[in-house]
Design an enzyme around this catalytic site. Structure first.
Site, PDB file in Angstrom:
ATOM      1  N   GLY A  56      65.102 -15.220 -27.859  1.00 45.96           N
ATOM      2  CA  GLY A  56      65.083 -15.800 -26.314  1.00 45.96           C
ATOM      3  C   GLY A  56      64.447 -17.146 -26.449  1.00 45.96           C
ATOM      4  O   GLY A  56      64.075 -17.762 -25.244  1.00 45.96           O
ATOM      5  N   GLU A  63      60.132 -12.505 -22.751  1.00 43.63           N
ATOM      6  CA  GLU A  63      60.826 -11.544 -23.235  1.00 43.63           C
ATOM      7  C   GLU A  63      60.128 -10.322 -24.227  1.00 43.63           C
ATOM      8  O   GLU A  63      60.045  -9.249 -23.856  1.00 43.63           O
ATOM      9  CB  GLU A  63      61.745 -12.527 -24.522  1.00 43.63           C
ATOM     10  N   GLY A  84      52.923 -16.136 -35.030  1.00 49.11           N
ATOM     11  CA  GLY A  84      51.338 -16.545 -35.045  1.00 49.11           C
ATOM     12  C   GLY A  84      50.691 -17.268 -34.035  1.00 49.11           C
ATOM     13  O   GLY A  84      49.896 -17.035 -33.346  1.00 49.11           O
ATOM     14  N   GLY A 144      56.434 -16.518 -27.244  1.00 47.42           N
ATOM     15  CA  GLY A 144      57.384 -16.059 -28.246  1.00 47.42           C
ATOM     16  C   GLY A 144      56.745 -15.088 -29.261  1.00 47.42           C
ATOM     17  O   GLY A 144      55.534 -14.847 -29.262  1.00 47.42           O
TER      18      GLY A 144
HETATM   19  N1  COA Z   1      60.576 -24.714 -44.649  1.00 49.35           N
HETATM   20  C1  COA Z   1      60.570 -23.579 -45.455  1.00 49.35           C
HETATM   21  N2  COA Z   1      59.682 -22.592 -44.992  1.00 49.35           N
HETATM   22  C2  COA Z   1      58.994 -22.674 -44.189  1.00 49.35           C
HETATM   23  C3  COA Z   1      59.220 -23.827 -43.042  1.00 49.35           C
HETATM   24  C4  COA Z   1      59.856 -24.831 -43.334  1.00 49.35           C
HETATM   25  N3  COA Z   1      60.039 -25.921 -42.497  1.00 49.35           N
HETATM   26  N4  COA Z   1      58.078 -23.505 -42.231  1.00 49.35           N
HETATM   27  C5  COA Z   1      57.611 -22.324 -42.461  1.00 49.35           C
HETATM   28  N5  COA Z   1      58.059 -21.745 -43.616  1.00 49.35           N
HETATM   29  C6  COA Z   1      57.750 -20.377 -44.088  1.00 49.35           C
HETATM   30  C7  COA Z   1      56.258 -20.409 -44.125  1.00 49.35           C
HETATM   31  O1  COA Z   1      55.620 -20.713 -45.383  1.00 49.35           O
HETATM   32  C8  COA Z   1      56.214 -18.660 -44.090  1.00 49.35           C
HETATM   33  O2  COA Z   1      56.486 -18.073 -45.572  1.00 49.35           O
HETATM   34  P1  COA Z   1      55.684 -17.097 -46.185  1.00 49.35           P
HETATM   35  O3  COA Z   1      55.899 -16.059 -45.325  1.00 49.35           O
HETATM   36  O4  COA Z   1      56.228 -17.001 -47.691  1.00 49.35           O
HETATM   37  O5  COA Z   1      54.055 -17.592 -46.286  1.00 49.35           O
HETATM   38  C9  COA Z   1      57.369 -18.290 -43.423  1.00 49.35           C
HETATM   39  O6  COA Z   1      58.119 -19.562 -43.483  1.00 49.35           O
HETATM   40  C10 COA Z   1      56.899 -17.988 -42.007  1.00 49.35           C
HETATM   41  O7  COA Z   1      56.454 -19.171 -41.399  1.00 49.35           O
HETATM   42  P2  COA Z   1      55.318 -18.761 -40.294  1.00 49.35           P
HETATM   43  O8  COA Z   1      54.910 -19.971 -39.550  1.00 49.35           O
HETATM   44  O9  COA Z   1      54.185 -17.545 -40.594  1.00 49.35           O
HETATM   45  O10 COA Z   1      56.235 -17.803 -38.999  1.00 49.35           O
HETATM   46  P3  COA Z   1      55.885 -16.925 -37.924  1.00 49.35           P
HETATM   47  O11 COA Z   1      55.999 -15.555 -38.389  1.00 49.35           O
HETATM   48  O12 COA Z   1      54.971 -17.525 -37.187  1.00 49.35           O
HETATM   49  O13 COA Z   1      57.285 -16.970 -37.083  1.00 49.35           O
HETATM   50  C11 COA Z   1      59.297 -18.255 -36.384  1.00 49.35           C
HETATM   51  C12 COA Z   1      57.702 -18.140 -36.783  1.00 49.35           C
HETATM   52  C13 COA Z   1      59.820 -19.535 -36.163  1.00 49.35           C
HETATM   53  C14 COA Z   1      60.110 -17.676 -37.658  1.00 49.35           C
HETATM   54  C15 COA Z   1      59.213 -17.097 -35.216  1.00 49.35           C
HETATM   55  O14 COA Z   1      58.830 -17.450 -34.139  1.00 49.35           O
HETATM   56  C16 COA Z   1      60.799 -16.803 -34.727  1.00 49.35           C
HETATM   57  O15 COA Z   1      61.736 -16.353 -35.397  1.00 49.35           O
HETATM   58  N6  COA Z   1      61.210 -17.590 -33.724  1.00 49.35           N
HETATM   59  C17 COA Z   1      62.549 -17.589 -33.010  1.00 49.35           C
HETATM   60  C18 COA Z   1      62.717 -16.501 -31.945  1.00 49.35           C
HETATM   61  C19 COA Z   1      61.885 -16.948 -30.907  1.00 49.35           C
HETATM   62  O16 COA Z   1      61.085 -17.868 -30.963  1.00 49.35           O
HETATM   63  N7  COA Z   1      61.920 -16.246 -29.645  1.00 49.35           N
HETATM   64  C20 COA Z   1      61.082 -16.437 -28.678  1.00 49.35           C
HETATM   65  C21 COA Z   1      61.185 -15.335 -27.750  1.00 49.35           C
HETATM   66  S1  COA Z   1      60.542 -13.950 -28.498  1.00 49.35           S
END
Ligand code: COA
Length: 438
Positions: free
Chosen positions: A335, A237, A217, A214
């Site tokens: 996805g 995806e 990071g 997905g």
């Molecule tokens: N409560 C509040 N804030 C939170 C949190 C929580 N439980 N968990 C993380 N955060 C904050 C982090 O501190 C970070 O903030 P910052 O940018 O100010 O440092 C931000 O949210 C992003 O967290 P991070 O872990 O770096 O996110 P990421 O870039 O690795 O993305 C998702 C993680 C879950 C948002 C991303 O994978 C997503 O959108 N997933 C849904 C879609 C998906 O999975 N698709 C799959 C097929 S492609």
């Protein structure tokens, strides 16, 4: 013959903008394939239009038409997946989120409203009159078939890809020549924690599995940890930089795939120039229609399918919020559910959610950050459930792996608490008892 057709269809950006009228519904291609030039000038028409709607998915540009409050009531954006710029300006009232599973995003939107105009970008035309939609076939083909008008930016920087990305010049109404760099996602350095999580995930992936990674990071860290595996396949995806490294290191052969053996399948690609170079004219990768690639029943035709996604918050029963922080939209479902459900349909498949045990967050807009547990007794007020607890087989943090398949709520609490950060385990257990989960 095709050249004449192409020349007849050639227009300027001002001509393209001149075709947009009040109340028009525009659909934009996904991510790096958006029509960058048209979108960068779209705000120029705001003084003569009302209620123009632009449907987008993960827009890469910081475009004035949705960033500037002055365009309110004139141009509105509906997003299937929020970008960081969309998050920043959400409160200005120019954008809204469209809930969706990615494989149904286009189909459901079409049943709601047909596009007057589709805008996207493609590679230059070949001698047979074909253009390649390059980095995404997620919903673009269906929108092109249904739009009254199709305007394509021809950008020589884009890689030519195979699969459902090919369209003929006869399907396009207007072309606009641009020469712009492809929007890229920066490749982030892996931390110690990423490497540990990657190792835990790698334990769960057997040689010969087909993988999906997905966005975010942690899935990239997982790719790095899979370098010791053999004969992996890819049905995903999003095609990522981490996957390129796996192919180049000989780990991905697709030999054991039960659907499209030997080929890698994706519906869009987003990453660095290294990824885009790798995709160019590469027949081993098929960029196929998202309603097919992400259909859980299609995904499930791959034996030993492993979906690897990440989340923002998981509760002690296994429900995942991966797209909002409380009520506030952060990204999208994308996805995540498609791939996790598909992995469970697959013979020998596994759905994995991997996350850091904690996050440092700003509370009430304060500058100072507070450390919280991402494993929580209940999801935050207003959180969107991206992935049902019924669809999570494994949860992984830097503290280990919790297998949830077939477990009771009581067992889930015990297992999830055991992979939470040690500083939060006692309080999580106490709250679980108070909530009657134990
Ligand atoms: N409560 C509040 N804030 C939170 C949190 C929580 N439980 N968990 C993380 N955060 C904050 C982090 O501190 C970070 O903030 P910052 O940018 O100010 O440092 C931000 O949210 C992003 O967290 P991070 O872990 O770096 O996110 P990421 O870039 O690795 O993305 C998702 C993680 C879950 C948002 C991303 O994978 C997503 O959108 N997933 C849904 C879609 C998906 O999975 N698709 C799959 C097929 S492609």
């Amino acid at each position: 013959m095709f050249n004449d057709d192409y020349q007849r269809k050639l227009i300027t950006v001002d001509q393209a903008l001149g075709m947009i009228n009040s109340e028009d519904n525009i659909v934009s291609a996904l991510g790096a394939c958006e029509a960058q030039y048209i979108l960068s000038k779209l705000h120029n028409i705001s003084d003569r239009v009302r209620n123009v709607n632009v449907t987008t998915c993960l827009p890469m540009g910081k475009y004035e038409y949705f960033m500037n409050e002055e365009n309110k009531g004139r141009i509105h954006m509906d997003g299937w997946f929020y970008s960081s710029d969309m998050r920043k300006v959400h409160d200005k009232g120019l954008i809204s989120f469209v809930p969706n599973h990615l494989h149904l995003a286009g189909t459901k939107r079409l049943s709601h409203r047909k596009p007057n105009i589709f805008i996207g970008s493609a590679t230059p035309m070949d001698k047979h009159g074909y253009l390649s939609l390059s980095l995404s076939a997620t919903y673009e083909g269906d929108m092109i078939k249904n739009a009254d008008k199709v305007i394509i930016e021809i950008n020589p920087s884009l890689p030519r890809t195979f699969g459902d990305t090919t369209i003929h010049i006869s399907e396009v109404d207007h072309v606009l020549e641009v020469d712009l760099p492809i929007p890229a996602l920066p490749v982030q350095d892996l931390t110690e924690k990423d490497l540990v999580i990657g190792q835990h995930i790698a334990q769960l992936v057997e040689d010969g599995s087909t993988i999906q990674l997905g966005i975010g990071g942690i899935p990239n860290a997982a790719a790095a940890a899979l370098k010791g595996k053999k004969d992996l396949g890819i049905h995903t995806e999003m095609f990522t930089d981490g996957m390129v490294d796996l192919v180049l290191s000989g780990v991905v052969t697709g030999k054991c795939k039960t659907l499209y053996p030997g080929k890698m399948v994706a519906t869009f690609a987003l990453g660095s120039s290294k990824l885009y170079d790798f995709l160019d004219d590469n027949p081993s990768i098929l960029i196929m229609n998202g309603k097919w690639v992400n259909d859980p029943y299609v995904i499930g035709q791959n034996d030993n399918m492993v979906s690897i996604n990440t989340t923002l918050e998981v509760d002690l029963t296994g429900q995942c919020c991966s797209e909002s922080i409380g009520h506030r939209q952060f990204s999208g479902t994308g996805g995540q559910a498609d791939t996790a459900i598909g992995a469970q349909i697959s013979k020998g498949g596994k759905s994995i959610i991997a996350l850091y045990s904690t996050a440092n967050v700003r509370v009430n807009g304060q500058q100072q950050r507070v450390r919280i547990s991402k494993i929580s007794p209940r999801l935050s007020h207003g959180a969107a459930v991206t992935l049902s607890r019924n669809d999570v087989d494994f949860v992984v943090t830097e503290y280990g792996v919790a297998e949830l398949r077939g477990t009771s709520i009581k067992e889930r609490v015990e297992r999830l608490v055991s992979i939470a950060h040690p500083d939060f385990r006692d309080v999580l257990m106490t709250e679980a008892k108070e909530l009657g989960l134990m």
